[in-house]
Design an enzyme around this catalytic site. Structure first.
Site, PDB file in Angstrom:
ATOM      1  N   ASP A 171       1.065  -1.280   0.070  1.00  0.00           N
ATOM      2  CA  ASP A 171       0.064   0.069   0.013  1.00  0.00           C
ATOM      3  C   ASP A 171       0.563   0.900   0.038  1.00  0.00           C
ATOM      4  OD1 ASP A 171       0.590  -0.587   2.559  1.00  0.00           O
ATOM      5  OD2 ASP A 171      -0.573   1.024   3.342  1.00  0.00           O
ATOM      6  N   ASP A 187       5.030  -0.023   3.315  1.00  0.00           N
ATOM      7  CA  ASP A 187       5.094  -1.307   4.250  1.00  0.00           C
ATOM      8  C   ASP A 187       5.058  -2.351   2.739  1.00  0.00           C
ATOM      9  OD1 ASP A 187       2.456  -2.059   4.190  1.00  0.00           O
ATOM     10  OD2 ASP A 187       3.005   0.144   5.394  1.00  0.00           O
ATOM     11  N   TYR A 225      -6.367   0.713   8.779  1.00  0.00           N
ATOM     12  CA  TYR A 225      -7.125   0.810   7.526  1.00  0.00           C
ATOM     13  C   TYR A 225      -8.188   0.287   8.202  1.00  0.00           C
ATOM     14  CZ  TYR A 225      -3.330   1.664   4.286  1.00  0.00           C
ATOM     15  OH  TYR A 225      -2.385   2.446   3.085  1.00  0.00           O
ATOM     16  N   GLU A 242       5.285   9.892   3.299  1.00  0.00           N
ATOM     17  CA  GLU A 242       5.043   8.543   2.699  1.00  0.00           C
ATOM     18  C   GLU A 242       4.205   8.846   1.701  1.00  0.00           C
ATOM     19  OE1 GLU A 242       3.943   5.774   6.038  1.00  0.00           O
ATOM     20  OE2 GLU A 242       3.982   4.320   4.791  1.00  0.00           O
TER      21      GLU A 242
END
Ligand SMILES: *[C@@H]1O[C@H](CO)[C@@H](O)[C@H](O)[C@H]1NC(C)=O
Length: 494
Positions: free
Chosen positions: A82, A85, A234, A474
């Site tokens: 995603d 990571d 999430y 990120e």
């Protein structure tokens, strides 16, 4: 714009800004948007899990996650990580796929030589979602990788030795949110492949329908079923009603089957679409659903769908400065601002909706009604362009928030693979803890994650190019996905 044609004099200033007399300056040319489009699609190659193909362009990456699914004796190889990571989270992956497909559906005619790259980006995740939905009857696999353990390591995906647990939703442990978003992704992808690969397209649509029925019949949130492996990562904060309506809307658009029209007509008004919010995201599908369903009314004046035109208008009025019901926040430099963490995800989704609604309105000769005033499709495009240009570098910090685009862009992004030497340059295993020397290093990332859009600046237009500052530095697949459509549009309509 009509009077602008009398002055076609082009002035190239020292800053590289291109201006036409009598119209506002544009910081970028069509070629710049085309380059950004190309790069925004390369980013998805950098996020790939599984066996990489020979035409992989981000060559610092290698194969990874080749036994994903084996814990449950199923094949879950492939799909996307995603963000920075190495977990494959189903909810954001499905949303990413839906928005990539929507980008192609609305703006594919402007993509030209990027069409094949865009389709490859969609297929990389639609293949995975098909596996996740069909591996075991009555089961939808929704995640690979234990996020708590993954997040305590700083490892390249090619090296990872953290538990690749598989997580699923079933009739007993339902997840209508993740399942209906998966149905939306498969249905939207089926539209993309309808002409070029009809058999793949019908498999996608048929699976979408099955997954939607499963989502609708066994109602519940995956946050309740799976708890700490999906929350707080999430977590489905908005519940699952928004995804059910969104999923039904996509299946209706893909299949034109009247039973989904009746589903929307009988359930739509109770599914939260009347509430005003301006945070279209992997969690909250309401603004996107309003715009998608407004098309049905604008083009076909379908009974019961007027309300989606007025909901869409209210949504647009709340974000366009100067309208009576304006309530959104912008930075002093003009960036749409919704939240501290990964704010650019809201900018790219909102920009996409502005352009998509502008398209629906202009093709039907309509405008947005905001109380006693109106907003034209042209103004929505102007508002969208400001956001796109800001992201690409036309901002107070003079910083491009797309990695590898322009002369100044983030060098220390919060991304494991990008920040650790490539597996090809440094083949020896770098363990969970040994990776942290690269995380804490002040050096720029050795591998350029071309096209990645990061979380972005704060509410004062300030950006800290610091790997520890994950809220700003990120990247994520769902930041890029809607930007693909916006860049395609401006590469053809500058
Ligand atoms: C329309 O969808 C419903 C519900 O999934 C299904 O039962 C029906 O067979 C479909 N109709 C057609 C013509 O495909």
């Amino acid at each position: 714009m009509a009077h602008a044609t009398t002055f076609s004099l082009k002035i190239q200033t020292l800053l590289g800004t291109v201006c036409w007399l009598s119209i506002s300056c544009s910081a970028f040319t069509s070629q710049d948007y085309a380059e950004a489009l190309d790069k925004s699609l390369q980013f998805f190659e950098g996020q790939r899990s599984g066996k990489l193909p020979p035409n992989q362009r981000l060559t610092w990456r290698g194969d990874s996650g080749l036994s994903d699914g084996s814990g449950d004796h199923v094949n879950l190889v492939g799909g996307y990580y995603d963000a920075g990571d190495n977990v494959k989270f189903g909810l954001p992956m499905a949303f990413t796929t839906t928005l990539l497909a929507w980008s192609v559906i609305e703006f594919g005619s402007s993509m030209h030589n990027q069409m094949e790259n865009a389709k490859a980006a969609i297929r990389w995740s639609s293949d995975y979602l098909l596996k996740a939905a069909t591996a075991t009857p009555g089961t939808l696999y929704v995640q690979v990788g234990n996020p708590n353990v993954d997040h305590s390591c700083w490892e390249r995906p090619e090296d990872m030795d953290t538990p690749r647990n598989v997580y699923k939703v079933t009739a007993e442990k339902p997840g209508s949110d993740v399942a209906a978003e998966t149905a939306a992704a498969l249905a939207a992808a089926s539209i993309v492949f309808k002409d070029s690969d009809p058999s793949y397209s019908s498999k996608l649509l048929q699976t979408a329908i099955e997954v939607f029925n499963f989502a609708d019949k066994h109602r519940g949130s995956y946050s309740d079923s799976l708890g700490s492996v999906v929350c707080p990562f999430y977590c489905s904060y908005s519940g699952y009603q928004d995804e059910l309506l969104w999923g039904a809307s996509w299946i209706h658009r893909a299949s034109q089957n009247a039973s989904y029209l009746s589903y929307i007509q009988s359930n739509g008004h109770t599914m939260g679409a009347d509430e005003d919010d301006f945070s279209f995201s992997w969690d909250d599908k309401r603004p996107g659903t309003k715009i998608l369903l407004a098309k049905e009314f604008l083009e076909k004046t379908t009974a019961g769908f007027e309300l989606y035109k007025s909901h869409s208008d209210n949504y647009i009025c709340s974000i366009i400065p100067g309208t009576p019901s304006f309530q959104a926040q912008y930075t002093p430099g003009g960036l749409f601002y919704k939240a501290t963490e990964s704010n650019l995800q809201y900018v790219t989704t909102t920009t996409f909706l502005l352009l998509t609604y502008a398209k629906y309105l202009s093709s039907t000769g309509r405008v947005v009604t905001c109380g006693s005033s109106t907003v034209t499709a042209e103004s929505l495009i102007t508002a969208a362009k400001k956001q796109v240009d800001y992201i690409l570098g036309d901002n107070p910090a003079k910083m491009s928030y797309m990695v590898g685009f322009g002369s100044r862009y983030p060098q220390h992004i919060h991304h494991r693979g990008s920040s650790i030497p490539s597996i090809h340059a440094h083949p020896d295993h770098i363990s969970c803890n040994d990776g942290f020397q690269y995380f804490h290093s002040g050096s720029p990332n050795p591998n350029v994650l071309v096209g990645a859009i990061v979380g972005g600046p704060d509410n004062r237009d300030n950006f800290g190019d610091d790997r520890h500052n994950y809220v700003q530095s990120e990247p994520a697949t769902y930041i890029n996905a809607p930007f693909v459509g916006a860049l395609a549009f401006f590469s053809a309509h500058n």
